[in-house]
Scaffold this active site. Sequence first.
Site, PDB file in Angstrom:
ATOM      1  CE  LYS A  46      -5.422   8.337   0.809  1.00  0.00           C
ATOM      2  NZ  LYS A  46      -6.324   9.275   0.100  1.00  0.00           N
ATOM      3  CE1 TYR A 102      -4.107   1.914   0.514  1.00  0.00           C
ATOM      4  CE2 TYR A 102      -2.848   3.113   2.171  1.00  0.00           C
ATOM      5  CZ  TYR A 102      -3.963   2.995   1.367  1.00  0.00           C
ATOM      6  OH  TYR A 102      -4.942   3.951   1.422  1.00  0.00           O
TER       7      TYR A 102
HETATM    8  N1  LIG Z   1     -12.045   2.344   0.513  1.00  0.00           N
HETATM    9  C1  LIG Z   1     -11.344   2.422   1.616  1.00  0.00           C
HETATM   10  O1  LIG Z   1     -11.215   1.463   2.367  1.00  0.00           O
HETATM   11  C2  LIG Z   1     -10.704   3.730   2.009  1.00  0.00           C
HETATM   12  C3  LIG Z   1     -10.222   3.848   3.307  1.00  0.00           C
HETATM   13  C4  LIG Z   1      -9.630   5.022   3.707  1.00  0.00           C
HETATM   14  C5  LIG Z   1      -9.528   6.076   2.819  1.00  0.00           C
HETATM   15  N2  LIG Z   1      -9.977   5.932   1.551  1.00  0.00           N
HETATM   16  C6  LIG Z   1      -9.810   7.091   0.676  1.00  0.00           C
HETATM   17  O2  LIG Z   1     -11.065   7.596   0.315  1.00  0.00           O
HETATM   18  C7  LIG Z   1     -11.002   8.139  -0.990  1.00  0.00           C
HETATM   19  C8  LIG Z   1     -12.037   7.502  -1.861  1.00  0.00           C
HETATM   20  O3  LIG Z   1     -11.849   6.107  -1.821  1.00  0.00           O
HETATM   21  P1  LIG Z   1     -12.819   5.072  -2.551  1.00  0.00           P
HETATM   22  O4  LIG Z   1     -12.517   3.759  -1.957  1.00  0.00           O
HETATM   23  O5  LIG Z   1     -14.187   5.601  -2.551  1.00  0.00           O
HETATM   24  O6  LIG Z   1     -12.170   5.122  -4.012  1.00  0.00           O
HETATM   25  P2  LIG Z   1     -12.676   4.509  -5.400  1.00  0.00           P
HETATM   26  O7  LIG Z   1     -13.926   3.747  -5.233  1.00  0.00           O
HETATM   27  O8  LIG Z   1     -11.484   3.841  -5.962  1.00  0.00           O
HETATM   28  O9  LIG Z   1     -12.987   5.840  -6.245  1.00  0.00           O
HETATM   29  C9  LIG Z   1     -11.951   6.693  -6.563  1.00  0.00           C
HETATM   30  C10 LIG Z   1     -12.516   7.924  -7.199  1.00  0.00           C
HETATM   31  O10 LIG Z   1     -11.424   8.801  -7.531  1.00  0.00           O
HETATM   32  C11 LIG Z   1     -11.472   9.114  -8.899  1.00  0.00           C
HETATM   33  N3  LIG Z   1     -10.139   9.343  -9.416  1.00  0.00           N
HETATM   34  C12 LIG Z   1      -9.087   8.493  -9.463  1.00  0.00           C
HETATM   35  N4  LIG Z   1      -8.031   9.087 -10.017  1.00  0.00           N
HETATM   36  C13 LIG Z   1      -8.420  10.338 -10.351  1.00  0.00           C
HETATM   37  C14 LIG Z   1      -7.786  11.433 -10.984  1.00  0.00           C
HETATM   38  N5  LIG Z   1      -6.522  11.362 -11.375  1.00  0.00           N
HETATM   39  N6  LIG Z   1      -8.506  12.566 -11.185  1.00  0.00           N
HETATM   40  C15 LIG Z   1      -9.789  12.654 -10.793  1.00  0.00           C
HETATM   41  N7  LIG Z   1     -10.445  11.654 -10.197  1.00  0.00           N
HETATM   42  C16 LIG Z   1      -9.767  10.508  -9.986  1.00  0.00           C
HETATM   43  C17 LIG Z   1     -12.152   7.937  -9.533  1.00  0.00           C
HETATM   44  O11 LIG Z   1     -12.686   8.328 -10.773  1.00  0.00           O
HETATM   45  P3  LIG Z   1     -12.892   7.282 -11.987  1.00  0.00           P
HETATM   46  O12 LIG Z   1     -14.245   6.710 -11.778  1.00  0.00           O
HETATM   47  O13 LIG Z   1     -12.812   8.134 -13.184  1.00  0.00           O
HETATM   48  O14 LIG Z   1     -11.808   6.267 -11.877  1.00  0.00           O
HETATM   49  C18 LIG Z   1     -13.226   7.644  -8.501  1.00  0.00           C
HETATM   50  O15 LIG Z   1     -14.290   8.532  -8.626  1.00  0.00           O
HETATM   51  C19 LIG Z   1      -9.582   7.916  -1.460  1.00  0.00           C
HETATM   52  O16 LIG Z   1      -8.813   9.046  -1.184  1.00  0.00           O
HETATM   53  C20 LIG Z   1      -9.126   6.758  -0.613  1.00  0.00           C
HETATM   54  O17 LIG Z   1      -7.727   6.705  -0.468  1.00  0.00           O
HETATM   55  C21 LIG Z   1     -10.578   4.793   1.133  1.00  0.00           C
END
Ligand SMILES: NC(=O)c1ccc[n+]([C@@H]2O[C@H](COP(=O)([O-])OP(=O)(O)OC[C@H]3O[C@@H](n4cnc5c(N)ncnc54)[C@H](OP(=O)(O)O)[C@@H]3O)[C@@H](O)[C@H]2O)c1
Lengths: 345, 187
Positions: free
Chosen positions: A250, A244
Amino acid sequence: MRAGRIESVSPSILLLPGKKGCRESLRPAGNLQGSLKVRVVVVDSDVISLNGIFAGAILHRLQIMRARRGLGLAGGRVESAGRLKDMDKLPFENRTALITGSSRGIGRSIALSFARHGADIVVNHHRQGGSSEAGAKQLCDEVRALGRRAFVVRADISVKDSVKGLFEETKREFDRLDFLILNAARAPFKPIERLLERELRQLVETNYLGNIFCIQAALPLLEKTQGKIVFISSLGSRFYNPAYPLGSMKAAMESVVRDTAESLGGRGISVNGVCAGIVKTDSFKVLRQYMEEIDRMPEGLFVEPEEVADVVMFLCSPAGRGIRGQTLVVDRGLSNSLYRSVAVK
Amino acid sequence: MKQSIIPEEKVVEEVNKAIVEGLDIKEGSVAPDSSLIRDLGAESLDFLDINYRLEQTFGIKLARHSILEHMEEMFGEESAIDENGRLTEKAAAMLRRRFGDGGASLEPGMDIDEVPAIVTVRSIVDGVLHVLDSLPDKCTSCGASAWTPEDGSRIKCGSCGEYAVFTNGDDLVREWLQEMQEEEKIF
Ligand SMILES: NC(=O)c1ccc[n+]([C@@H]2O[C@H](COP(=O)([O-])OP(=O)(O)OC[C@H]3O[C@@H](n4cnc5c(N)ncnc54)[C@H](OP(=O)(O)O)[C@@H]3O)[C@@H](O)[C@H]2O)c1
Ligand SMILES: [Zn+2]
């Protein structure tokens, strides 16, 4: 004291005009269900005391309930934290929120939460076509169905010109920005030592530079509204996660949160973060491949996207006004315990 | 060792099922040479879903990284993908060997985002069979050679009852690349 004035006394007690000593309890309806329980104490005064994020919405609900019971509610105007405002206004009405990466997952949930609390929404995503575009469009429709304005901007946050376009379009469409939520992220899952140069650059460009480009481009708009920035972090900023490398970005961004909270604080812009535990979004599908035992983690330790969104709402609300440069952990206690008995399926 | 405990038909059946469920498409719309992306509308995340289902079904670990990523790690950065994000000649040659007829549409210079479209239903079946074929001769827990099928898709030791442990897909891809490189000196 004037009728309907709100005093900020306690986060969970409403003082209402009525018969002295009479107690009512109230559970907010709809999307506030479960997020907040207020105890209502009716005192012999015309002061409504409420300090809290959902002040407007709660009092609106209360007004309806009391009207049904033939009880009045003096004054029709309310605002959290001491100011007067129209009673039926939602807390973020006439405010605008831009959520990067909101086509799905946590970003989508944050966008919907803002819309339910009255804000207009700028939806952003990156990939052209497919589920990404469809997801962004659907979110837009859902926001509009809530009576709010919304539009989609496809932009890659890692490309400065693209970010420039994102904020130009925001200015053109809404001519204001109150909340910038830095949520988009994308990274390979691989041990750091195995990352190719291309992957390393992409890691930094999307997850560090991209967020900073957004902050820079948003400043002129945020300055006008005394706006707020919230960065979405993960436990990887503080703890080891196999494969990761995003964790290091982060950590860097949590440092940027502390830094910019100070440097932008003077211009009235607040900056905070929310560090989420493990959320079952699309990216969890990838995580699951590298943390094989994660399927055996008790269900109760997984965070719902809405739980992250609720804390973002809190930070953006007047109730969060005293918080600066902090990253709040929302992980259902996952990182709080050194020991857990063997997880059962 | 080529295992014969789980028949190929069973693998084909489970792959079809995983694809139909993972992509939420109609049964019967899946043909062996359907490209998941081009013909069945899959996106990269869908592969994770499909692989996850297959891993659960067979108790295996499929490759997490693409063969191009492995090439770059083994033979140097930009050996497979050039600075403009295009497929190199050497990588195209290697992929054609790996994908046989399925790789016919591969051209050096093509955008690497277009490469995953060569993955067909058949190539997923091959990927699963490849991992199943890494079944060791003897049980790693008790040393017995008494593999028996369970529920048609898992392999269990008839002596101690432990499930078989297979080599993971990424290691197999690397092994294959190593062998191919030694034989053909492509890179
Ligand atoms: N899921 C977890 O367990 C978790 C835990 C802690 C923190 N987070 C954080 O929460 C946030 C959202 O996570 P998620 O799990 O909901 O992510 P996700 O389902 O992978 O969605 C990611 C989003 O970011 C967009 N994205 C990716 N690269 C981009 C770029 N270069 N420019 C603009 N948009 C972009 C994607 O758009 P596309 O649809 O176009 O790809 C999508 O809308 C992230 O920062 C992640 O690190 C997640
Ligand atoms: Zn055994």
